[in-house]
Design an enzyme around this catalytic site. Structure first.
Site, PDB file in Angstrom:
ATOM      1  N   LYS A 162      66.547 109.147 127.782  1.00  0.00           N
ATOM      2  CA  LYS A 162      67.997 109.229 127.539  1.00  0.00           C
ATOM      3  C   LYS A 162      68.763 109.041 128.852  1.00  0.00           C
ATOM      4  O   LYS A 162      69.772 108.342 128.908  1.00  0.00           O
ATOM      5  CB  LYS A 162      68.351 110.586 126.907  1.00  0.00           C
ATOM      6  CG  LYS A 162      67.881 110.701 125.458  1.00  0.00           C
ATOM      7  CD  LYS A 162      68.020 112.111 124.907  1.00  0.00           C
ATOM      8  CE  LYS A 162      67.459 112.191 123.494  1.00  0.00           C
ATOM      9  NZ  LYS A 162      67.413 113.557 122.939  1.00  0.00           N
ATOM     10  N   GLN A 171      68.272 119.772 124.824  1.00  0.00           N
ATOM     11  CA  GLN A 171      67.095 119.153 124.196  1.00  0.00           C
ATOM     12  C   GLN A 171      66.342 120.192 123.359  1.00  0.00           C
ATOM     13  O   GLN A 171      66.010 121.276 123.837  1.00  0.00           O
ATOM     14  CB  GLN A 171      66.173 118.559 125.278  1.00  0.00           C
ATOM     15  CG  GLN A 171      64.974 117.814 124.725  1.00  0.00           C
ATOM     16  CD  GLN A 171      65.358 116.584 123.890  1.00  0.00           C
ATOM     17  OE1 GLN A 171      66.219 115.800 124.273  1.00  0.00           O
ATOM     18  NE2 GLN A 171      64.728 116.421 122.731  1.00  0.00           N
ATOM     19  N   ASP A 204      75.614 115.609 120.229  1.00  0.00           N
ATOM     20  CA  ASP A 204      74.598 115.603 119.171  1.00  0.00           C
ATOM     21  C   ASP A 204      75.210 115.880 117.793  1.00  0.00           C
ATOM     22  O   ASP A 204      74.531 115.737 116.779  1.00  0.00           O
ATOM     23  CB  ASP A 204      73.526 116.670 119.452  1.00  0.00           C
ATOM     24  CG  ASP A 204      72.396 116.146 120.328  1.00  0.00           C
ATOM     25  OD1 ASP A 204      72.071 114.951 120.215  1.00  0.00           O
ATOM     26  OD2 ASP A 204      71.850 116.932 121.125  1.00  0.00           O
TER      27      ASP A 204
END
Ligand code: NAP
Length: 287
Positions: free
Chosen positions: A54, A98, A121
């Protein structure tokens, strides 16, 4: 029939190039560089790889990235303090915690603590609620990637029967909601299946579009697919023979009309949509 392969990797490259162009325009006009802060807790090897990929993708698109590490022994309070600092930092536009967090950490509390305008997210209840109401701020990266793939490949969605296998908050649930919304990219008739669904093959065989996100290697077999259907494999399973999806690819390929491979299907699109969301977050915060 042998299915047409939906090349997620190539499409992700296209989207990443589009985002990079828009980032460059944004930097020129606003004098601000979008920045994503990734938070990695513990030493899960798969999470290390995801975060590294990422961050690399951010750099290539001209987006700044930061990595904030906490040890596996950290407490929920330590993580909440870090999230609070990032929420208040005007240099940071997007925050990515994460998952999974180490056992014992309160994932819900942490995800709810992220400022909704930095929640790239789209896990915060404020963002989930907006998605349900059809006025999203951000869309969650994996279902957003699948949605882009379907739309850009002109797979008919409106009026189609979409069967989503899996009802997770990250993939299945938002995917189903996005496809059932009124308007462009929506208007599908959606069925959501899970581990308690009775006679699953009878339902999957009705699908024009089958989206499989259950985390079981090669679970979806050819006899579960209507000839000509579009099959999207979200699954990533590490097996002795390498990475495989939730779809028995070689056999299903002979029945389906379109199919995504694993790797090279949905995974790269997830990263591309994260870049898209980070730019969107920066735009919102500099508006
Ligand atoms: P998850 O949270 O583990 O949820 C799995 C879902 O599958 C649950 O709703 C579960 O039903 C359902 N399920 C399990 N066994 C089933 C069965 N035999 N029949 C029907 N449904 C069944 O999974 P997730 O986070 O959504 O991830 C799913 C897969 O996608 C994993 O392989 C993951 O690695 C992958 N993934 C990939 C990406 C990407 O970027 N490509 C991103 C996220 C996830 P219940 O609700 O009844 O338990």
């Amino acid at each position: 029939m042998t299915a047409t392969i939906l090349d997620g990797k190539a499409m992700a490259e296209e989207i990443r190039a589009e985002v990079a162009r828009r980032v460059s325009e944004f930097v020129s006009s606003k004098g601000v560089t979008p920045c994503l802060a990734a938070v990695l807790v513990g030493d899960n090897p798969a999470s290390e790889v995801y975060v590294r990929n990422k961050r690399l993708a951010c750099e290539k698109a001209g987006i700044h990235s930061q990595l904030h590490r906490l040890s596996a022994e950290s407490t929920t309070e330590d993580l909440l303090a870090l999230v609070d600092r990032l929420n208040k930092d005007p240099q940071v536009h997007g925050i990515l915690v994460q998952l999974p967090l180490p056992k014992g950490m309160d994932e819900t509390r942490v995800l709810h603590a992220v400022n909704p305008v930095k929640d790239v997210d789209a896990f915060h209840p404020d963002n989930v609620g907006r998605i349900v109401q059809g006025r999203p701020r951000f869309l969650p990266c994996t279902p957003h990637g699948v949605h882009q793939l379907l739309m850009r490949k002109n797979i008919p969605i409106a009026g189609s029967h979409v069967v989503v296998l899996g009802r997770s908050d990250i993939v299945g649930k938002p995917m189903a909601i996005m496809l059932m919304q009124r308007g462009p990219g929506g208007d599908a008739t959606v069925t959501v299946c899970h581990s308690r669904t009775r006679d699953l093959p009878a339902i999957t065989r009705q699908a024009d579009i089958l989206i499989v996100a259950i985390g079981k290697a090669k679970f979806l077999t050819a006899d579960m697919v209507k000839p000509g259907a579009t099959v999207i494999d979200v699954g990533i399973n590490r097996t002795e023979s390498g990475l495989v999806g939730d779809v028995d690819y070689d056999a299903v390929r002979e029945v389906a009309g379109h199919i995504t491979p694993v790797p090279g299907g949905v995974g790269p699109l997830t990263i591309a949509m994260l870049l898209h969301n980070t730019l969107a977050a920066a735009s919102l915060q500099t508006a």
